[in-house]
Design a protein around this motif. Structure first.
Motif, PDB file in Angstrom:
ATOM      1  N   TYR A   1       0.743  -1.180  -0.144  1.00  0.00           N
ATOM      2  CA  TYR A   1       0.084  -0.090  -0.010  1.00  0.00           C
ATOM      3  C   TYR A   1       0.884   1.238   0.107  1.00  0.00           C
ATOM      4  N   ALA A   2       0.440   2.125  -1.000  1.00  0.00           N
ATOM      5  CA  ALA A   2       1.417   3.397  -0.934  1.00  0.00           C
ATOM      6  C   ALA A   2       0.540   4.384  -0.272  1.00  0.00           C
ATOM      7  N   VAL A   3       1.124   5.093   0.796  1.00  0.00           N
ATOM      8  CA  VAL A   3       0.547   6.189   1.620  1.00  0.00           C
ATOM      9  C   VAL A   3       1.490   7.264   1.660  1.00  0.00           C
ATOM     10  N   ASN A   4       0.665   8.563   1.620  1.00  0.00           N
ATOM     11  CA  ASN A   4       1.598   9.924   1.883  1.00  0.00           C
ATOM     12  C   ASN A   4       0.558  10.934   2.339  1.00  0.00           C
ATOM     13  N   VAL A   5       1.012  11.755   3.269  1.00  0.00           N
ATOM     14  CA  VAL A   5       0.258  12.729   3.964  1.00  0.00           C
ATOM     15  C   VAL A   5       0.425  14.075   3.587  1.00  0.00           C
ATOM     16  N   VAL A   6      -0.586  14.782   3.397  1.00  0.00           N
ATOM     17  CA  VAL A   6      -0.535  16.404   3.180  1.00  0.00           C
ATOM     18  C   VAL A   6      -1.048  16.912   4.417  1.00  0.00           C
ATOM     19  N   LYS A   7      -0.196  18.027   5.125  1.00  0.00           N
ATOM     20  CA  LYS A   7      -0.788  18.655   6.433  1.00  0.00           C
ATOM     21  C   LYS A   7      -1.461  20.085   5.823  1.00  0.00           C
ATOM     22  N   HIS A   8      -2.530  20.311   6.355  1.00  0.00           N
ATOM     23  CA  HIS A   8      -3.316  21.352   5.936  1.00  0.00           C
ATOM     24  C   HIS A   8      -3.367  22.232   7.175  1.00  0.00           C
ATOM     25  N   ILE A   9      -3.054  23.407   7.172  1.00  0.00           N
ATOM     26  CA  ILE A   9      -2.952  24.156   8.314  1.00  0.00           C
ATOM     27  C   ILE A   9      -4.120  25.607   8.312  1.00  0.00           C
ATOM     28  N   PHE A  10      -4.750  25.358   9.246  1.00  0.00           N
ATOM     29  CA  PHE A  10      -5.813  26.511   9.634  1.00  0.00           C
ATOM     30  C   PHE A  10      -5.467  27.109  10.735  1.00  0.00           C
ATOM     31  N   ASP A  11      -6.229  28.215  11.041  1.00  0.00           N
ATOM     32  CA  ASP A  11      -5.848  29.097  12.240  1.00  0.00           C
ATOM     33  C   ASP A  11      -5.879  28.427  13.407  1.00  0.00           C
ATOM     34  N   ARG A  12      -7.288  27.307  13.577  1.00  0.00           N
ATOM     35  CA  ARG A  12      -7.217  26.670  14.774  1.00  0.00           C
ATOM     36  C   ARG A  12      -7.322  25.257  14.639  1.00  0.00           C
TER      37      ARG A  12
ATOM     38  N   THR B   1      -2.981   4.430  -1.837  1.00  0.00           N
ATOM     39  CA  THR B   1      -3.042   3.767  -3.227  1.00  0.00           C
ATOM     40  C   THR B   1      -2.990   2.228  -2.868  1.00  0.00           C
ATOM     41  N   ASN B   2      -3.743   1.275  -3.268  1.00  0.00           N
ATOM     42  CA  ASN B   2      -3.748  -0.108  -3.314  1.00  0.00           C
ATOM     43  C   ASN B   2      -2.933  -0.661  -4.515  1.00  0.00           C
ATOM     44  N   THR B   3      -1.816  -1.306  -3.984  1.00  0.00           N
ATOM     45  CA  THR B   3      -1.188  -1.688  -5.393  1.00  0.00           C
ATOM     46  C   THR B   3      -1.363  -3.239  -5.333  1.00  0.00           C
ATOM     47  N   ILE B   4      -2.230  -3.882  -4.966  1.00  0.00           N
ATOM     48  CA  ILE B   4      -2.408  -5.212  -5.105  1.00  0.00           C
ATOM     49  C   ILE B   4      -3.714  -5.711  -5.817  1.00  0.00           C
ATOM     50  N   PRO B   5      -3.728  -6.155  -7.025  1.00  0.00           N
ATOM     51  CA  PRO B   5      -4.817  -6.366  -7.985  1.00  0.00           C
ATOM     52  C   PRO B   5      -5.865  -7.241  -7.141  1.00  0.00           C
ATOM     53  N   GLU B   6      -5.379  -8.285  -6.496  1.00  0.00           N
ATOM     54  CA  GLU B   6      -6.266  -9.347  -6.034  1.00  0.00           C
ATOM     55  C   GLU B   6      -7.152  -8.896  -4.718  1.00  0.00           C
ATOM     56  N   GLN B   7      -6.691  -7.469  -4.339  1.00  0.00           N
ATOM     57  CA  GLN B   7      -7.454  -7.058  -3.030  1.00  0.00           C
ATOM     58  C   GLN B   7      -8.447  -5.747  -3.319  1.00  0.00           C
TER      59      GLN B   7
ATOM     60  N   LYS C   1     -14.651   4.769   1.881  1.00  0.00           N
ATOM     61  CA  LYS C   1     -15.488   3.550   1.948  1.00  0.00           C
ATOM     62  C   LYS C   1     -14.678   2.599   1.147  1.00  0.00           C
ATOM     63  N   SER C   2     -14.148   2.748   0.042  1.00  0.00           N
ATOM     64  CA  SER C   2     -13.849   1.770  -0.647  1.00  0.00           C
ATOM     65  C   SER C   2     -12.222   2.424  -1.516  1.00  0.00           C
ATOM     66  N   LEU C   3     -11.395   1.213  -1.484  1.00  0.00           N
ATOM     67  CA  LEU C   3     -10.218   1.638  -2.181  1.00  0.00           C
ATOM     68  C   LEU C   3      -9.817   0.299  -3.311  1.00  0.00           C
ATOM     69  N   PRO C   4     -10.341   0.372  -4.497  1.00  0.00           N
ATOM     70  CA  PRO C   4      -9.962  -0.573  -5.523  1.00  0.00           C
ATOM     71  C   PRO C   4      -8.461  -0.548  -5.789  1.00  0.00           C
ATOM     72  N   TYR C   5      -8.050  -1.457  -6.564  1.00  0.00           N
ATOM     73  CA  TYR C   5      -6.693  -1.648  -7.177  1.00  0.00           C
ATOM     74  C   TYR C   5      -6.379  -0.457  -7.903  1.00  0.00           C
ATOM     75  N   ASP C   6      -5.162   0.337  -7.659  1.00  0.00           N
ATOM     76  CA  ASP C   6      -4.718   1.357  -8.465  1.00  0.00           C
ATOM     77  C   ASP C   6      -5.466   2.516  -8.729  1.00  0.00           C
ATOM     78  N   THR C   7      -6.227   2.858  -7.676  1.00  0.00           N
ATOM     79  CA  THR C   7      -7.165   4.108  -7.769  1.00  0.00           C
ATOM     80  C   THR C   7      -7.020   4.831  -6.514  1.00  0.00           C
ATOM     81  N   PRO C   8      -6.225   6.035  -6.726  1.00  0.00           N
ATOM     82  CA  PRO C   8      -5.769   6.720  -5.476  1.00  0.00           C
ATOM     83  C   PRO C   8      -6.934   7.464  -4.908  1.00  0.00           C
ATOM     84  N   ALA C   9      -7.117   7.497  -3.496  1.00  0.00           N
ATOM     85  CA  ALA C   9      -8.380   8.081  -2.641  1.00  0.00           C
ATOM     86  C   ALA C   9      -7.783   8.498  -1.584  1.00  0.00           C
ATOM     87  N   GLN C  10      -8.679   9.434  -0.898  1.00  0.00           N
ATOM     88  CA  GLN C  10      -8.165  10.171   0.357  1.00  0.00           C
ATOM     89  C   GLN C  10      -8.936   9.626   1.573  1.00  0.00           C
TER      90      GLN C  10
END
Length: 888
Positions: free
Chosen positions: A656-667, A676-682, A708-717
């Motif tokens: 599984y490929a995961v990275n994080v973006v930090k979004h800064i607000f005032d409070r 990203t799921n890199t395994i076609p069978e899952q 809710k759902s993370l299919p193969y090779d479809t990036p989501a957040q």
């Protein structure tokens, strides 16, 4: 066919070029190549045809496979001839044709026969050709002959074998490395070229072994090298060893320095120069070490050979950048070079003198340079102008003579780059030397009266608008500015209108007169000029002698702290989705974004021409803001201040490929986990990230947005939100675990099983740091921005940064810690510099402008000290920046 040579007529231009290859064609030459098949070979005719073939090959002409094969077989028949000149041409032709493996066999026997010939010329050339066209298999068969050739008594044969070894080392190093004993024997040869080539090959064989190179240098520096060329090579290898070894910490001595100094007394000039150059390029070289090298270079300055004079003055020019005082003894010799016939030597001499001269010699130098400037090209003039600018900043009391010189050459003929260099120099002198302001501005005003370059006119008018109102008599510049409205093109007229308005807004006594001039501009035939005049007339009250409102001044002439690319993108987006609400410039992000890589065009697609324009690209920060505002849980967090670059939480090539973006607000802080799921069978469902904030005490979790759902090779957040104290740069470390339900997928049908299994996947930790709360926002003129801020907000302190490898490392570490935008190129640290000043700007959370001035110094023990001065719109922010550095 090649055209016959034309006889020169007496009345023709003597300098006209005549080429024996004029109008040569490949087809005709290939027809001529049939002469190689004649029973009675004409050696002279064959040599001429080969010459034409070589000319075509070197001009980039390509031969087809059939053509190359035919020529190759025809050339091999020329081995029958005993003509030495033709045989040499045959060798050249075979090398250039680079025959295939099948064809090489045809010529190998002839070449091997020549390699053992009694004629030395045949042997040397046969070795070169064989090594060029052969592969590793054949090389092992002729290796014995090559070893013998390396130690051959004939220097031509030995050099040919050694040079072939240098080339073969790139393709078959394991074979060449077996020749070390023979090459070492060749290093002792009395022939100059053999020793040179042998040393080069021996160093290449050992170059990856630092100890072996050091031993080689140690053994050869004891005096066994006679060839001047080999001596030059040895000096270079010695310099390399010195760089890698460093100075002896106990004695302070530099290894092999004595050898370099002894080479300064060599009888060959090339060796003397190479040694002097090596000494001047030593890292952290001292004045004591430099002195003998400078002395011999000074002698070269008076040499009768132009190449020696050029080499010496160029080396001294480089030394003057770091050790100007060491070069001052050569000034008298260099002054005599100003009148040198070689303009390159004269230019280098002048620029070196400008770097090393003292205050008393400035006027004398200016007189000499004045006569010289008319004789050199613009590219040399620019070098001289930049050197004069540096000299003026070094001796500010001499600004009058230097400024007059610059203004005089500004009126002379010259190209755009040359004039721009002069204008830039005058502008810098005005900014850095207060006494030079009024005279400098007048020089620029006189220049735009007859300036042919629109860009320079607009730049000078803009600068005049910034600096003119602050002078003792601003009214004297109005005539020059209004002349531009009457006499120039539309671009310059529009710039002149803006400059007039600046004088009206900043100098209340001039406002009524400026109003009269601006009203005349309302009848201009250009839209931009009329629009600017209308805007300024409406904003500057009624033209009476009253103080212009501060907000109006800020709106019209304040520094724009928003990148233009961001404004352009926001305006395009606003134009595409029109609303009844007016465009709000405060909605434009201030963050400096790096330019994305340009995508390659798909083949076959033509430009759209006058068709519909492509959709405007959306910036990352705009996309993030729209994404976050569309999520109900985060909609009430307010305006997004900053989004970080993605931080990788998994290694490459994992499940599984995961990275994080930090979004800064005032409070609040929102973590966006891109998965990203890199395994076609899952198929992954109900994906969330469990965040452990036990090492981030000021943060408390307030919301989670699962995936809710993370299919193969479809990036989501998936998102996790935290609350933090308002306006405070809270920092902390976060541990992360990816939690999900995994279902097996049939890859043939794409259907997933009904039942899933709960699973977890450990992710890397990441941190929220102080730099996340500062936006990178540059300023066009740091000095003006610094002076415009309240001095009462300034906070200064000194810090010890401990031992560092270099100043570069220390500067980069502080820039990374603060996360601010370097200004005016000050992030670049000059080589061997002992001190450096770095300027940074940014916007602190809460939209507070911050400017930082960093002064670094490094001592002999590599300890770095730093002085930090901070100014901002809020004194608390200045103190906060100091806290960040103190705790970092």
């Amino acid at each position: 066919m090649a055209q016959p040579l034309v006889k020169k007529d007496d009345d023709r231009d003597e300098e006209a070029d005549y080429s024996p290859f004029l109008g040569i064609e490949k087809g005709a030459v290939l027809q001529e190549a049939r002469v190689f098949n004649d029973p009675q070979l004409d050696a002279r005719r064959c040599s001429q045809v080969i010459t034409k073939l070589l000319y075509l090959l070197n001009q980039g002409e390509t031969f087809t496979k059939v053509e190359a094969t035919e020529v190759f077989f025809a050339v091999t028949k020329l081995f029958q001839s005993r003509d030495i000149g033709l045989r040499r041409m045959v060798y050249l032709m075979i090398k250039e044709l680079s025959p295939s493996a099948d064809e090489v066999i045809i010529v190998t026997s002839s070449l091997m026969k020549d390699m053992n010939s009694r004629t030395d010329m045949y042997r040397a050339n046969a070795i070169r050709v064989l090594c060029r066209i052969t592969d590793g298999t054949l090389l092992t068969q002729i290796e014995r002959y090559l070893k013998q050739a390396i130690v051959d008594k004939n220097p031509v044969v030995a050099s040919a074998a050694l040079v072939s070894g240098i080339h073969l080392l790139q393709t078959t190093p394991e074979i060449v490395k077996r020749w070390s004993n023979e090459v070492q024997e060749a290093v002792q040869s009395r022939a100059a070229l053999v020793q040179f080539h042998a040393l080069a090959l021996l160093h290449q064989i050992r170059q990856n072994d630092r100890l072996a190179v050091s031993k080689l240098v140690t053994s050869l520096t004891k005096g066994t090298v006679r060839s001047p060329l080999a001596q030059c090579l040895l000096i270079r290898y010695t310099s390399q060893v010195i760089r890698e070894t460093g100075v002896n910490s106990q004695t302070g001595d530099r290894p092999f320095y004595d050898y370099l100094e002894s080479c300064l007394r060599h009888k060959a000039e090339m060796v003397i120069f190479e040694a002097a150059k090596a000494i001047t390029e030593l890292s952290n070289v001292t004045t004591r070490e430099l002195t003998p090298a400078i002395t011999v270079l000074q002698l070269f300055l008076s040499s009768s050979k132009p190449v020696l004079r050029f080499a010496a003055v160029r080396t001294l020019n480089k030394v003057a950048m770091t050790h100007p005082m060491a070069v001052t003894n050569c000034n008298i010799d260099m002054e005599s070079l100003i009148s040198d016939q070689n303009r390159s030597i004269a230019t280098l001499a002048i620029t070196t003198l400008l770097k090393t001269g003292n205050e008393s010699s400035v006027d004398r130098l200016m007189k000499q340079i004045t006569n010289f400037m008319s004789d050199i090209a613009d590219e040399f003039k620019i070098v001289v102008v930049e050197a004069i600018r540096s000299l003026c900043l070094k001796f500010p009391l001499k600004y009058r003579s230097l400024m007059n010189f610059l203004s005089n050459i500004l009126r002379e003929e010259g190209g755009f780059e040359y004039k721009k260099a002069i204008v830039d120099s005058i502008v810098i002198l005005i900014r850095d030397i207060p006494d030079a302001k009024e005279s400098g501005l007048l020089h620029l005003c006189e220049f735009i009266e007859d300036c042919e370059f629109t860009y320079l006119s607009t730049q000078i008018l803009h600068f005049l608008g910034n600096e003119g109102p602050k002078t003792s008599d601003p009214s004297k510049y109005i005539r020059y500015i209004y002349n531009r409205v009457i006499l120039e093109n539309a671009t310059v007229r529009a710039s002149a209108v803006s400059t007039l308005a600046k004088f009206g807004a900043l100098v209340d006594s001039l406002k009524p007169r400026i109003f009269i001039l601006l009203r005349r501009c309302l009848f201009d035939n250009d839209d931009e000029v009329r629009d600017r005049a209308t805007l300024y007339l409406n904003c500057l009250d009624d033209g009476s002698v009253t103080e212009t409102d501060k907000d109006v001044k800020e709106f019209l002439f304040g520094s724009l702290d928003i990148p233009l690319t961001n404004i352009e993108t926001s305006l395009k987006n606003y134009a595409q989705d029109p609303t009844e609400e007016p465009f709000d410039i405060n909605s434009v992000t201030k963050e400096v974004k790096s330019q994305p890589l340009v995508e390659k065009k798909a083949p076959g697609k033509k430009p759209t021409g006058l068709g519909a324009p492509p959709p405007a690209p959306t910036s990352a920060s705009d996309a993030y803001e729209r994404l976050l505002s569309s999520i109900p849980e985060f909609a009430n967090f307010g305006k997004l201040f900053k989004s970080s670059a993605p931080v990788e939480l998994t290694e490459a090539e994992t499940e599984y490929a995961v990275n994080v973006v930090k979004h800064i607000f005032d409070r609040h802080v929102v973590f966006q986990y891109n998965c990203t799921n890199t395994i076609p069978e899952q198929l992954l469902e109900n994906v969330t990230v469990i965040v452990d904030a036990s090492e981030a005490e000021e943060f408390s979790e307030v919301g989670v947005k699962p995936l809710k759902s993370l299919p193969y090779d479809t990036p989501a957040q998936t998102f996790v939100a935290f609350e933090k104290p308002e306006g405070v740069p809270a920092a902390g470390k976060f541990s992360n675990t990816l939690r999900f339900s995994v279902k097996e997928v049939d890859t043939s049908t794409g259907e997933a099983e009904d039942d899933g299994v709960e699973d977890e996947y450990q992710l890397e930790d990441f941190e929220v740091v102080a730099a996340d709360y500062i936006l990178k926002v540059g300023v066009s003129n740091f000095r003006n921005a610094w002076e415009s801020m309240d001095p009462d907000t300034e906070r200064i302190d000194e810090y010890g940064l401990g031992p560092r490898e270099s100043l570069v490392e220390a500067v980069n570490a502080v820039i990374s810690l603060l996360g601010m935008q370097p200004c005016e190129g000050t992030e670049a640290v000059p080589t061997n510099s002992r001190s450096h000043t770095c300027l940074l700007s940014g916007v602190y959370i809460g939209n507070v402008k911050v400017l930082v001035r960093l002064s670094f110094g490094i001592d002999g023990s590599k300890e770095v000290a730093m002085k930090l001065a901070v100014r901002s719109d809020d004194v608390n922010v200045s103190e906060a920046v100091h806290e960040i550095v103190a705790s970092g």
